[in-house]
Design a protein around this motif. Structure first.
Motif, short mmCIF file in Angstrom:
data_model
loop_
_atom_site.label_atom_id
_atom_site.label_comp_id
_atom_site.label_asym_id
_atom_site.label_seq_id
_atom_site.Cartn_x
_atom_site.Cartn_y
_atom_site.Cartn_z
N MET A 33 3.65 7.52 6.09
CA MET A 33 2.40 7.45 5.34
C MET A 33 2.36 6.32 4.33
SD MET A 33 0.36 9.92 6.06
CE MET A 33 0.25 11.54 6.74
N PRO A 34 1.18 5.71 4.17
CA PRO A 34 0.97 4.86 3.00
C PRO A 34 0.70 5.73 1.77
CG PRO A 34 -0.78 4.53 4.62
CD PRO A 34 0.00 5.73 5.03
N ARG A 35 0.58 5.08 0.63
CA ARG A 35 0.39 5.83 -0.60
C ARG A 35 -1.10 5.98 -0.90
NH1 ARG A 35 2.59 2.46 -3.71
NH2 ARG A 35 4.64 3.14 -3.12
N ILE A 36 -1.47 7.14 -1.38
CA ILE A 36 -2.86 7.41 -1.71
C ILE A 36 -3.15 6.84 -3.10
CG2 ILE A 36 -2.45 9.65 -2.77
CD1 ILE A 36 -4.77 10.70 -1.07
N ILE B 14 0.83 -1.20 0.00
CA ILE B 14 0.00 0.00 0.00
C ILE B 14 0.87 1.25 0.00
CG2 ILE B 14 -1.77 1.18 1.39
CD1 ILE B 14 -3.23 -1.23 1.30
N GLY B 15 2.14 1.08 0.29
CA GLY B 15 3.05 2.21 0.16
C GLY B 15 3.63 2.69 1.48
N ALA B 16 3.24 2.07 2.59
CA ALA B 16 3.84 2.46 3.87
C ALA B 16 5.05 1.58 4.11
CB ALA B 16 2.84 2.30 5.00
N PRO C 242 2.97 10.88 0.78
CA PRO C 242 2.05 9.85 0.27
C PRO C 242 1.57 10.09 -1.16
CG PRO C 242 0.87 11.40 1.65
CD PRO C 242 2.28 11.86 1.62
#
Lengths: 368, 337
Positions: free
Chosen positions: B301-304, A123-125, B218
């Motif tokens: 942060m995760p990615r939006i 998810i990117g974290a 993010p």
């Protein structure tokens, strides 16, 4: 001026792609960023475990099970040993069974931690991945002390376990359980409420209970639809009927529910561990009375247990020889993956990763 | 500097201007080298890791070694790529990132170009880098790169709008587009005279849009490594890749400088009794805080998602920044007249 010619984009996701968790490949047809068709391609990690097993005796097959679902090798060990024991009617000493149960639950915690970390990485974290692996490291070290391996343990044997717990090992597990409980609260608070994270996974990859059953899903993929089906409760094996624990279920059947269920399962596993450590027998054997050569009587058996990914089953056809005539594993990753093409249609490229990650596959197990 | 620029060009002046340019370039390159090191260290600490510590004392030469490695790597161009555009793209990304630095004033005395339309100049030139990213994605003839390039075009266009509109409030308050003039207008002595308190909405929108413009977490969708492998620079390697990375970090420098200038009072001390500390120190402190903030975000942060990104840009940030202009105008009309 004529209309602009548009065409669908055929995109190969994998086999070399950072988020397919190994050598898994999906061919997607993209209309812009929207998927119109997805075809999973499996088999890049196929090693022919089931065929190889036909020429090996049962003790020799155990290391192969380690390599199927390499994130959860202990449960794989167990499913084979359990099937053979049932077939031969062997008694497993209580101490051995307790050790098995403890390592399986530790393994479930480790496996879910790996999933949690890699899912957030998808998810990117970035940070949770490292936190998860830091905690998993403790478990891996515990396993290392127990059986000398960090990933492919080859710990269980038909009739018991290979090694007894070294002195002080149980105390280390006793220390680990409350520590992990504390850490889990911290990580839960760190991630579960994150707005971006929620926006990414809530309502994504939804299906209902009927679909889940018709696709034969199991594990968190089934329970997220609200069906309370966990083999540890539904068809108790090992010593699970002695312990108190809850089976978390979801209601929406989306990625968010699957996420919450897996987190809750870590908590429940720790609860089981606590009780198991309290009831752990003082002395006793770690190997039962097993014949020198393991020859299950002619016949068939199917035995299944709850692995972190779902129902893992072992079907043995024996002709009374030391080697199985035919051995078949029901691999939850493989079965759960079948719903993927259905879920992906109409989703975006970004959701592909979210959904695939949410199913929780291990490619070693998909391809076997 | 301004006297130099307005006087007739002599050989001596040209040399001085050239030397100052080299000094600025060295400062920026030094910043980039150690910003990468600092980022890796900070994120490492946040993740229970040590970070780079092998090359040189405390790992201080790690980035130098990495850059050296990139520079001496074989230069590969995919056979099916559009050669000219493929070669052009990194340069096109890199040049505007340096040229925008000219307008950032460091102290009352230390600045390079005193443009009347400094802010406009910044915004106009930084937009060119988007073009380079799209170009790079297109020229690579790779599907992932193309998706990354397209995403980045959509993202940067949608975020440039709120970015520009959010600073309009600042321009209205200070009555000038000159960045030095904007800092001067924040000289009240105390930190509440800086623009970030009266322009809190504009500040928030600006920071969000700026992070998005920088393609950093993010909002790092153009190079979302878990979906698009590396996005627009997936086919780039060696020094061309280094140029893209350099561009990214030079923009970190530029945005941190711009935020300091526009909202955090530039070289002004936060309180009158702290005036004895030289302005350049205050500038550097605020600047470093912004840089740290960007790195901090990356560890957190995760990615939006791409559609959520567009939604946020057009449905939230744009109306907010527009409302900010109206509120600012009304306040100026009511209280300052």
């Amino acid at each position: 001026m004529g209309a602009i010619r548009t065409e669908e984009l055929l995109l190969n996701v994998g086999p070399q792609h950072p988020s397919t968790h190994g050598v898994f490949r999906i061919i997607v047809k993209l209309d812009g960023e929207v998927i119109t068709e997805a075809i999973p391609v499996m088999g890049y990690l196929h090693r022919g475990t089931e065929k190889l097993a036909e020429n090996l005796n049962f003790t020799q097959i155990i290391p192969y099970t380690d390599r199927m679902d390499y994130v959860s090798a202990m449960t794989n060990n167990y499913v084979l040993c359990n099937a053979v024991e049932k077939m031969m009617g062997l008694e497993v000493p209580e101490r051995a069974e307790f050790l098995r149960l403890i390592v399986m639950e530790l393994q479930r915690v480790a496996s879910h931690l790996v999933w949690w970390g890699t899912y957030l990485l998808d998810i990117g974290a970035m940070s949770p991945f490292l936190y998860a692996f830091k905690e998993r490291e403790t478990i891996v070290q515990l396993f290392n002390e127990l059986c000398g391996a960090r990933l492919t343990y080859n710990y269980m044997r038909v009739g018991g376990v290979k090694w007894d717990a070294p002195p002080g090992w149980l105390d280390k597990v006793r220390e680990f359980v409350p520590y992990m409980e504390k850490k889990l609260v911290e990580y839960d608070r760190l991630v579960s409420g994150n707005e971006i994270f929620l926006a990414r996974i809530k309502g994504v990859g939804r299906y209902d209970a009927e679909t889940a059953i018709s696709y034969g899903l199991s594990g968190a993929n089934l329970r997220c639809t609200g069906i309370r089906w966990d083999l540890r409760r539904s068809e108790p094996y090992s010593l699970y009927d002695r312990f108190e624990f809850d089976i978390p279920v979801g209601t929406n059947g989306d990625c968010y529910d699957r996420y919450l269920i897996r987190l809750e399962e870590i908590r429940q596993s720790l609860r089981i561990l606590k009780q198991a450590l309290e009831q752990f027998p003082e002395g006793g054997e770690t190997m039962g009375k097993v014949p020198r050569v393991i020859r299950p009587p002619a016949g068939e058996i199917y035995s299944s247990i709850e692995s972190p990914r779902g129902e893992i089953g072992c079907h043995i056809v024996s002709k009374g020889k030391a080697e199985p005539y035919r051995l078949k594993f029901r691999r939850p990753s493989f079965v759960n993956l079948q719903i993927l093409p259905k879920l992906l249609v109409g989703e975006t490229m970004t959701n592909l990763i979210t959904i695939l990650g949410g199913i929780d596959i291990v490619v070693g197990e998909v391809d076997c | 500097m301004s006297s130099l620029l307005s006087s007739p060009l002599t050989w001596g002046d040209a040399l001085v201007i050239f030397l100052w340019g080299v000094v600025l370039m060295l400062v920026v390159l030094g910043f980039v080298t150690y910003a990468i090191f600092f980022e890796r260290k900070v994120i490492g600490w946040m993740q229970f890791r040590i970070g780079p510590n092998r090359v040189g004392p405390f790992g201080l030469l790690q980035s130098v070694a990495d850059i050296l490695k990139l520079l001496i790597k074989e230069d590969t161009i995919p056979r099916k790529a559009d050669r000219l555009l493929f070669i052009l793209a990194p340069a096109l990304a890199f040049v505007p990132s340096f040229t925008v630095l000219a307008v950032i004033p460091y102290t009352q005395k230390l600045y390079f170009a005193d443009l009347n339309v400094g802010l406009l100049y910044y915004v106009a030139l930084s937009g060119i880098s988007t073009l380079a990213i799209v170009l790079g994605g297109w020229a690579s003839n790779n599907k992932y790169a193309l998706l990354g390039g397209m995403r980045s075009a959509a993202q940067m266009i949608s975020y440039e709008v709120p970015l520009v509109i959010s600073v309009t409030g600042v321009v209205m308050l200070s009555g000038t587009l000159n960045l030095r003039g904007i800092v001067d207008s924040q000289s009240g002595g105390w930190f509440w005279d800086w623009n970030f308190i009266p322009q809190i909405v504009g500040f928030a929108v600006f920071v969000i849009a700026a992070v998005s413009e920088l393609n950093r977490t993010p909002f790092d969708l153009p190079e979302a490594e878990s979906e698009l492998v590396a996005g627009y620079h997936v086919e780039y390697s060696g020094f061309r890749f280094a140029f893209f990375m350099l561009t990214e970090y030079v923009y970190v420098y530029a945005i941190a400088g711009l935020t300091t200038t526009l909202f955090l009072g530039g070289w002004h001390a936060p309180a009158p009794f702290l005036d004895f500390v030289p302005g350049i120190i205050w500038f550097a402190l605020k600047f470093m805080f912004i840089v740290f903030f960007l790195f901090w975000l990356r560890a957190t942060m995760p990615r939006i998602r791409v559609d959520q990104l567009m939604g946020l840009g057009w449905k939230v940030l744009l109306p907010l920044s527009l409302a900010n202009i109206f509120i600012t105008a009304a306040c100026i009309e009511l209280f300052q007249r």
